[in-house]
Design an enzyme around this catalytic site. Sequence first.
Site, mmCIF file in Angstrom:
data_model
loop_
_atom_site.group_PDB
_atom_site.id
_atom_site.type_symbol
_atom_site.label_atom_id
_atom_site.label_comp_id
_atom_site.label_asym_id
_atom_site.label_seq_id
_atom_site.Cartn_x
_atom_site.Cartn_y
_atom_site.Cartn_z
ATOM 1 N N CYS A 94 0.807 -1.327 -0.088
ATOM 2 C CA CYS A 94 -0.007 0.172 0.023
ATOM 3 C C CYS A 94 0.899 1.053 0.114
ATOM 4 O O CYS A 94 0.315 2.153 -0.849
ATOM 5 C CB CYS A 94 -1.003 -0.055 1.408
ATOM 6 S SG CYS A 94 -1.983 -1.476 1.354
ATOM 7 N N ASP A 541 4.786 -12.336 22.075
ATOM 8 C CA ASP A 541 6.150 -12.859 22.269
ATOM 9 C C ASP A 541 6.563 -13.225 23.701
ATOM 10 O O ASP A 541 6.283 -12.521 24.477
ATOM 11 C CB ASP A 541 6.977 -11.547 21.859
ATOM 12 C CG ASP A 541 8.348 -11.560 21.800
ATOM 13 O OD1 ASP A 541 9.072 -12.640 21.542
ATOM 14 O OD2 ASP A 541 9.122 -10.934 22.717
#
Length: 846
Positions: A94, A541
């Site tokens: 984009c 994470d």
Amino acid sequence: MAEQCCSKNNEVQPTENSCCSSTVKPEKSSCCSTNGYNEDEVSCCSSTQDIDSGTKNTSCCNSKEQPQNGIPTNSISSVEKRTYRVNGMDCSACAATIEKGLGKLKDIVEVKVNFSTAKMQIAASNPDALMPIEAEIQKLGYAAEPLNQSKTMKTYTIEGMDCSSCAKSIENHLNTLPSVQTVSVNFSTGKMKIEHSSSIDDILSEVSKIGYKAAIQLKQNKQTIQKPKKEMNLVILSGVLIAFGYVSSVNEISPIISSMLYAIAIVMSGFKPAKSAFYAIKSRSLDMNVLMSAAAVGAALIGEWLEGATVVWLFAVGNYLQTKSIERTRDSIRNLMDLAPAEAWLKMGNEIFKKPVEEVSVGDTIVVKPGEKIPLDGEIILGESSINQAPITGESIPVDKALGDPVYAGTINEHGSLEIKVTKLVEDTTISKIINLVEEAQEQKAPTEAFVDKFAGIYTPIVFILALGIMVLPPLLGFGSFEEWFYKGLELLVVACPCALVISTPVAIVSAIGNAAKNGVLIKGGTFLEKAGAITAIAFDKTGTLTEGKPKVTEVKTIHGSEEELLSIALTLEEYSTHPIAKSIIDYVNEKEIRPYSGSSFKNIVGKGVQATIQDEFHYAGNVKLYEDLNISLENVKDYIQEIQSNGKSVVIIGSQAKLIGIIAVSDTIRETTVSALNALELSGVKQTVMLTGDNVGTAKLIASQANVNRYFTELLPEDKVSAIKKLQNEGHKVAMVGDGINDAPALATAELGIAMGGAGTDTAMETADIVLMADNLDKLPHTMKLSRKALMIIKQNIWFSIIIKAAALVLIFPGYLTLWMAVLSDTGAALIVILNSIRLLKFKE
């Protein structure tokens, strides 16, 4: 970076930031030697602003006109630079699309779009070329707003808007003025951003003409608007006149007196909407003021004076109540602004005196007494205390702070006097950034809001034309009297107001974002609020998110040589690594006061370990995978390594090409808040919680069981985390990724929603993620997910309620059950109910 020139075709080639174009790129920096170009200079453009730094480059093309995107070099004295925030980008492709699309525009020198930060830097040789940028980006399917306003761009606060059609009317009117270049009015936040060459008073006057009140927004976001009581007094008085008129007509005292009282009431309550309607029509807008004014005038024309007066009065009362209700949502930001004190106790030498925070500089020392709010971000240089950081992070428990610890503006010093060295100016403090980010978020349209606005834009003119047709066609065709159908047409005009529908989404979003900010969570727009409500899986994470991220050495095993030799080699190897495990080994060895060897040729082996040359021999510190790749046998220590890993510890093997020297075991501890947060997420509707880690299976299995995650992916390199996110997406999940906003950037960008943790300590996290948890724990994540789901539910309730009310009103018009005042009540009443339903989000708690 220096720019480069080439001699072919007498054109100039930049490496990065330039205003010139070329076909050939040289191997090294050199300038054109022909046609008078100076070889000694580095830059190739005439007095050109550097895109990133804003510094000027010296020209080397000093004798001939040099084409730059079709513009002679000597015609450019400076480059106009502007930064935009771009909304709607899904991936880096984009960003490339926007760069290509805008790069083709005339006078545009350079376009840089950063997908991660959603920012675009654009430079133009002609300032006028920047004017259509926002419209051009819209054509490409995205939205943009300028972040660094030009000198003529100012922000105003607007009072008196009832829905987004009012904002559109203001925009349309101001766009007719020659002195106005661009204007954007946001109903949700009550703000207008306008670029104009006229005086501030002229703009205030023009806004006043169309029935609204504007004030220039001053420094520190403080506003000058005062709440006028005059309008409400007129509404009350007109209500009294309507009551007297009704009593007069019931008692048959005098029809003329009744009509006069109603007429006076119409003028008193209807002057403001009629004035706004006039300017709306003039600027070709069809807002609620036009429709209501038409209904009131129409009712008076057919002799329905009571109906006309009641319409105007109910409309005025509804607007007043709506405005008061909406102000509560806007107060969520104003309350944030009041968190930090306006003055600070400045210490100079032995003297202490009060000074406005705007006059305090970086490096100054300020004194904060017990019980006082900290006025600016800084670092403690004397004293210790407990600091209530709830205004920033949402944490209810005060945090102990001592020498060298950072503190934030707006937080409260619980006890103990502190001396603080100022690290940020007032406009750069964490609380200032939070306010700016929240305001930007509230100004962005969510997908639902954009759809509703588009629907309302089609619905209103259709119903308006239908109303005109009903007034004229049936009487002409002989179906009833003119008065009967004219009255039905007036009712339809009122029903054409889509106010409740248009207001259904933005007020809910503003309320939810305000609630989140108050609880230490930054949601960067309605788009992300809606996405959060649809999340079915959250990936975490491991290090620093589920765990403390501060591993400690728990075991040291020597295989060859002494323990001191092993630790000295380990220190030498790990000194140049920034990995948390490396830091834990460095801290451990330093505590034992062991010195490192002399090393060279340090190399980081991503995801595996490090290497260096010590005493003319390669040495390594890393995991099992590193030694397998090096074909160094681990057979003698295989069982020991497996035993350590089964206990959830990480293994760092120290060795050389010739021998294994030793093994260091390191373990990380799970955060206290992790288990409760993940359990709460499951209750809030998240179907899967997933752990992503570079650790081995044994360590991951232990942490996963302690944290109570549903599944885990092990031994991942940074790029592997992206694959794990995509795997979850391929399974049909809407995925959120939680990380620190820096190391996990690829995974954060790949997920539908990127959530960064510990935003109070890092500006990068605040810039890169879609949602930022200001505290360094997961406590507020369940609240965020529940809040977003609640917001989605309320938005749906509002939309369906608005549609049903409109549909019911339309159905009741033709049998004659609906009166004009009931039609007004259905519009203003529905809008008020929608607002009140939305502001429940301000009080929403876990």
